[in-house]
Design a protein around this motif. Structure first.
Motif, PDB file in Angstrom:
ATOM      1  N   ALA A  40       0.844  -1.196   0.000  1.00  0.00           N
ATOM      2  CA  ALA A  40       0.000   0.000   0.000  1.00  0.00           C
ATOM      3  C   ALA A  40       0.876   1.242   0.000  1.00  0.00           C
ATOM      4  CB  ALA A  40      -0.916   0.005   1.211  1.00  0.00           C
ATOM      5  N   GLU A  45      -3.903   3.135   4.396  1.00  0.00           N
ATOM      6  CA  GLU A  45      -4.410   2.185   3.410  1.00  0.00           C
ATOM      7  C   GLU A  45      -3.975   0.762   3.760  1.00  0.00           C
ATOM      8  OE1 GLU A  45      -3.848   1.249  -1.361  1.00  0.00           O
ATOM      9  OE2 GLU A  45      -3.261   3.203  -0.574  1.00  0.00           O
ATOM     10  N   GLU A  48      -6.075  -0.540   6.640  1.00  0.00           N
ATOM     11  CA  GLU A  48      -7.421  -0.882   6.190  1.00  0.00           C
ATOM     12  C   GLU A  48      -7.416  -2.269   5.535  1.00  0.00           C
ATOM     13  OE1 GLU A  48      -8.752   2.210   3.585  1.00  0.00           O
ATOM     14  OE2 GLU A  48      -8.820   3.697   5.209  1.00  0.00           O
TER      15      GLU A  48
END
Length: 84
Positions: A40, A45, A48
């Protein structure tokens, strides 16, 4: 000992930063014991994606197989979960 990224943020276990690709990585082992890596651009990000992976694991969804499953395999999995 606490590991930190270049901006001073604390990294969790399995997380890292690749300077050559300018991205964050998360390495883990799936149910079969095979090593997997998630990439990422930002730490938010990445986390997540880690959370989604954790939820999929709790719901017994094999996200690393997505797109490579045949209809017969999907049906067999559905029937095995239905008969519990």
């Amino acid at each position: 000992m606490v590991r930190k990224d270049k901006k001073g943020r604390q990294l969790r276990r399995g997380e890292g930063y690749r300077k050559d690709r300018d991205c964050y990585i998360y390495q883990y082992r799936d149910e079969t014991g095979e090593k997997r890596t998630i990439y990422a651009k930002t730490i938010q990000e990445l986390r997540e994606k880690e959370d989604r992976l954790t939820m999929d694991s709790m719901e017994q969804i094999q996200s690393y197989v997505a797109g490579h499953t045949t209809l017969n395999q999907a049906f067999d999995r559905y029937m095995s979960l239905k008969n519990r």
